[in-house]
Design an enzyme around this catalytic site. Sequence first.
Site, PDB file in Angstrom:
ATOM      1  CG  HIS A 122       2.340   5.992  25.908  1.00  0.00           C
ATOM      2  ND1 HIS A 122       1.853   4.718  26.034  1.00  0.00           N
ATOM      3  CD2 HIS A 122       1.536   6.768  26.659  1.00  0.00           C
ATOM      4  CE1 HIS A 122       0.790   4.731  26.823  1.00  0.00           C
ATOM      5  NE2 HIS A 122       0.579   5.970  27.220  1.00  0.00           N
ATOM      6  CG  ASP A 152       3.219   1.765  25.156  1.00  0.00           C
ATOM      7  OD1 ASP A 152       4.138   2.592  25.254  1.00  0.00           O
ATOM      8  OD2 ASP A 152       2.039   2.007  25.487  1.00  0.00           O
ATOM      9  CB  SER A 225      -0.735   5.345  30.232  1.00  0.00           C
ATOM     10  OG  SER A 225      -1.772   5.519  29.312  1.00  0.00           O
TER      11      SER A 225
END
Length: 483
Positions: A122, A152, A225
């Site tokens: 993402h 992911d 992230s």
Amino acid sequence: MLNLDFALSNHTHSPSSPFMFKRQLLRILFALSFVVPAIAAAQLPDFTELVEKQGPAVVNISTTQSVRNPLAPQIPNLQEDDPFYEFFRRFIPQPGPRELPSQSLGSGFIISQDGFILTNAHVVEAADEITVKLNDKREFKAKVIGAHRRTDIALIKIEATNLPAVRFGDPTRLKVGEWVLAIGSPFGFENTVTAGIVSAKGRSLPQENYVPFIQTDVAVNPGNSGGPLFNLRGEVVGINSQIYSRTGGFMGLSFAIPIDVANDVAQQLRTTGKVSRGRIGVVIQPVTKELADGFGLSKVQGALVNSVEKGGPAEKAGIEAGDVILRFDGKPVAASEDLPRIVGAAKPGSKATVQIWRNKQARDVQVVVAEMQDDRSARQSRRGGKPPAASPGLYGLTLSELTEAQRSELKVSGGVLVENVQGAAARAGVRRGDVILAINNQDVKSVEQFNQMMGQFDKGRIVALLIRRGANSLYVPFRIDGN
């Protein structure tokens, strides 16, 4: 360490007891001033050496992509010879371009000296341009080797050599309560270090049951992230991926993808450009205490099969609705959420022994693992487009393509499968397992087409989704919320 009891006993026998007592007490306090900090230092870890050695392998990732300008005029797509074309051109204001550049930030870490970098899918999704900034302030343009939405994980590459690279650890050796450390770029603050402990292992999240997440209380915020999670030996044990938050900020719950899962995905992306995952064609549900008692199980365990795909691997192996799967390929299925990731990790085409519970006794069956057709990965270039599946949160839907077997069973030529639903879609009445056949009576053939069609409507617009639910079809009014 001095003995306070001894000092007090001297006070009762010494002729100069007040003086001696004060002297002994001062000596005790003086000694404690050195002992207490030493004890505290022995109990708390020192992360300085770890950060100095591993910090240079952590990178900042910034992406640029084009997004629709909400202020752009909504002019119909007309041909120049259409009589209304000139009217719209003259009388509709032109406040700006239809698309505007948008930037986002994330983190990543170098896994090889020649420039391969791991991050979250993402972080680089739909990016037109990716810039990687190293710890020494050098910047490189990166290309996406591959990205896998379900786990992911994304593998990107920069053209550089002799780069510092991380070392991988073994997440299975992690213990709950063990110290861990994260390095990343929360809110764009580069090389931020935060520490905490492992709160739990093997967590399954509502939108993802293929990853046994590591839960920690390490402070992770937007921008972290894709960054690494280190153990005290300086080894990467996970990739910081998600947080649980009611406010958008850190609330003490963060989740990391185990590095063994990430590395397996990265190797497949690097060698083949896609990720293959296994499937056996069953729909499962949790085993409750009441169900366990009814089936004669000694404890709550396994995954209850509530339906079997016709002609699928499970049906061919003899698995039936009502069976409880206790083990798969030698691995115990403690809870229903364990089965998808165990089966998903199996190599398509391989044979596996499945232990099932039926009629109050266990038995073994042999199943040939099939490949999950809708579990796709996206090979993207630096200018590449969007992957073929809607990310969780886009219109509140997680979608996938229908397999040929599913289309044949439903007797449809198109449509997309709803794998997960939340937000606006859930409020509208869309359910997991629904098949979206059309939008405003226009047939939907793929996830990419669904996204394109939905992107043409304004925020607040209500569209009619034609849904196939079981053997019935119905229309669901859906208000586009713009998220």
